[in-house]
Motif scaffolding. Structure first.
Motif, short mmCIF file in Angstrom:
data_model
loop_
_atom_site.label_atom_id
_atom_site.label_comp_id
_atom_site.label_asym_id
_atom_site.label_seq_id
_atom_site.Cartn_x
_atom_site.Cartn_y
_atom_site.Cartn_z
N LYS A 257 0.84 -1.21 0.00
CA LYS A 257 0.00 0.00 0.00
C LYS A 257 0.87 1.25 0.00
N LYS A 258 2.14 1.07 0.36
CA LYS A 258 3.06 2.21 0.38
C LYS A 258 3.67 2.46 -0.99
N SER A 259 3.36 1.59 -1.95
CA SER A 259 3.94 1.72 -3.28
C SER A 259 3.37 2.94 -4.00
N ILE A 260 4.23 3.62 -4.72
CA ILE A 260 3.79 4.79 -5.50
C ILE A 260 2.82 4.35 -6.60
N TYR A 261 2.92 3.09 -7.01
CA TYR A 261 2.06 2.57 -8.08
C TYR A 261 0.70 2.10 -7.56
N TYR A 262 0.50 2.16 -6.25
CA TYR A 262 -0.78 1.71 -5.71
C TYR A 262 -1.37 2.70 -4.72
N PRO A 263 -1.96 3.81 -5.25
CA PRO A 263 -2.70 4.70 -4.35
C PRO A 263 -3.97 3.98 -3.89
N PRO A 264 -4.63 4.46 -2.82
CA PRO A 264 -5.83 3.75 -2.34
C PRO A 264 -6.90 3.60 -3.44
N GLY A 265 -7.24 2.36 -3.75
CA GLY A 265 -8.24 2.11 -4.80
C GLY A 265 -7.62 1.82 -6.16
N GLY A 266 -6.33 2.06 -6.29
CA GLY A 266 -5.65 1.78 -7.55
C GLY A 266 -5.39 3.03 -8.39
N MET A 267 -4.50 2.87 -9.34
CA MET A 267 -4.03 4.01 -10.16
C MET A 267 -5.16 4.59 -11.02
N LEU A 268 -5.97 3.71 -11.61
CA LEU A 268 -6.99 4.16 -12.56
C LEU A 268 -7.99 5.13 -11.91
N ILE A 269 -8.45 4.78 -10.71
CA ILE A 269 -9.44 5.64 -10.06
C ILE A 269 -8.81 7.01 -9.71
N TRP A 270 -7.50 7.01 -9.47
CA TRP A 270 -6.84 8.28 -9.15
C TRP A 270 -6.67 9.16 -10.38
N ILE A 271 -6.59 8.52 -11.55
CA ILE A 271 -6.57 9.31 -12.79
C ILE A 271 -7.95 9.96 -12.95
N VAL A 272 -9.00 9.15 -12.68
CA VAL A 272 -10.38 9.68 -12.75
C VAL A 272 -10.55 10.82 -11.74
N ILE A 273 -10.11 10.59 -10.49
CA ILE A 273 -10.26 11.61 -9.44
C ILE A 273 -9.55 12.91 -9.87
N SER A 274 -8.34 12.77 -10.40
CA SER A 274 -7.56 13.96 -10.81
C SER A 274 -8.30 14.75 -11.89
N ILE A 275 -8.81 14.04 -12.89
CA ILE A 275 -9.53 14.71 -13.99
C ILE A 275 -10.80 15.40 -13.47
N GLU A 276 -11.53 14.68 -12.63
CA GLU A 276 -12.79 15.23 -12.08
C GLU A 276 -12.52 16.46 -11.22
N MET A 277 -11.51 16.37 -10.37
CA MET A 277 -11.20 17.50 -9.49
C MET A 277 -10.79 18.72 -10.32
N LEU A 278 -9.98 18.46 -11.35
CA LEU A 278 -9.53 19.55 -12.22
C LEU A 278 -10.72 20.20 -12.93
N THR A 279 -11.65 19.36 -13.40
CA THR A 279 -12.84 19.88 -14.09
C THR A 279 -13.66 20.78 -13.16
N PHE A 280 -13.91 20.28 -11.95
CA PHE A 280 -14.71 21.07 -11.01
C PHE A 280 -13.96 22.33 -10.56
N LEU A 281 -12.63 22.23 -10.42
CA LEU A 281 -11.86 23.42 -10.03
C LEU A 281 -11.94 24.49 -11.12
N MET A 282 -11.94 24.06 -12.37
CA MET A 282 -12.08 25.02 -13.47
C MET A 282 -13.46 25.67 -13.44
N GLY A 283 -14.48 24.83 -13.14
CA GLY A 283 -15.85 25.34 -13.01
C GLY A 283 -15.95 26.36 -11.89
N ILE A 284 -15.31 26.06 -10.77
CA ILE A 284 -15.32 26.97 -9.61
C ILE A 284 -14.60 28.28 -9.95
#
Lengths: 193, 81
Positions: free
Chosen positions: A8-35
């Motif tokens: 779990k300490k691996s850089i390649y394994y954030p909580p929930g896995g890498m893919l969901i963190w790519i999704v989280i990053s894109i979503e957060m960026l989208t909402f931050l731009m909206g804000i």
């Protein structure tokens, strides 16, 4: 075949896995731009935004925030119980998370209905264009989150996850927490400040 | 004192109520904005580190996640104050 243990300490394994963190990053960026767009427009039409904000129900928004936080807590507990091998308790926690998460959708639907009855639609003014788009987009995320949690609940009930294999649940939980995080940055901007 | 999900949940609920009351207090607009945004940032970090278990994750993800909310705070303050 050799088993690979992912730390779990691996850089390649954030909580929930890498893919969901790519999704989280894109979503957060989208909402931050909206804000950011909302805040810039707010500076240009401050009195209109302040008057329009008074038409929102802060109490309703606050209750909805508490509802999402509570649902997030229950999902976190569901993951924790599953990690300890307690599928039965995990199932119960996730079931309550779904029920309380759905309450957010019900309360939001009531709020939307109130606005529609007053004739406040997307094209009412700039404030409400942002209100409908940002909260509507978030509403869809919560709806998708409820569906994901429901699928996970069914799989937990079937005994498809164990203490050594629950990555899908962690991933689904991360998506749900993302809905929570988006609301936490959206709510004060639209309702409070 | 051990930090548990339940304790964090309670803190988050109390901070949400505090944000609500701050917005109703009729403070100077900028003061109210600073308090509310900082409370949101704290709640954001609490959910990430406790509920999403980032406290057990690699430092990169902890810094990345914190960076998102730092960016949000700078964004709001730079545009609105």
């Amino acid at each position: 075949m050799e088993n690979t243990v992912i730390s779990k300490k691996s850089i390649y394994y954030p909580p929930g896995g890498m893919l969901i963190w790519i999704v989280i990053s894109i979503e957060m960026l989208t909402f931050l731009m909206g804000i950011a767009a909302f805040l810039v427009s707010r500076n240009a039409e401050l009195s209109l935004f302040n008057e329009s904000q008074l038409m929102l129900n802060k109490t309703f928004g606050t209750i909805n925030t508490i509802v999402l936080i509570t649902s997030g807590y229950l999902v976190a507990e569901a993951v924790k119980k599953l990690a300890k091998g307690d599928s039965e308790k995990s199932y119960k926690y996730i079931m309550w998370a779904i029920i309380i998460g759905s309450l957010f959708l019900v309360l939001k639907a009531i709020e939307y209905n109130g606005k529609i009855n007053l004739g406040i639609a997307l094209e009412e003014n700039t404030f409400f264009t942002f209100y409908w788009l940002l909260t509507g987009f978030h509403f869809v995320h919560v709806l998708v989150g409820v569906v994901i949690l429901t699928i996970l609940m069914i799989q937990i009930k079937k005994g498809n996850y164990s203490a050594s294999d629950y990555t899908d649940v962690e991933t689904g939980a991360s998506f749900w927490h993302m809905c929570d995080l988006i609301w936490l940055i959206l709510f004060p901007i639209l309702y409070l400040i | 004192m051990k930090i548990t999900n339940k304790k964090i949940w309670l803190v988050l609920v109390l901070l949400t109520i505090a944000s609500f009351l701050t917005s109703k207090e009729g403070l100077v607009k900028d003061t109210s904005l600073i308090i509310i945004v900082l409370l949101s940032a704290f709640k954001f970090l609490s959910i990430g580190f406790q509920f999403m278990e980032l406290k057990h994750a690699h430092k990169f993800w902890q810094i990345f996640f914190s960076g998102i909310i730092v960016f949000y705070v700078i964004l709001v303050f730079s545009i609105s104050i």
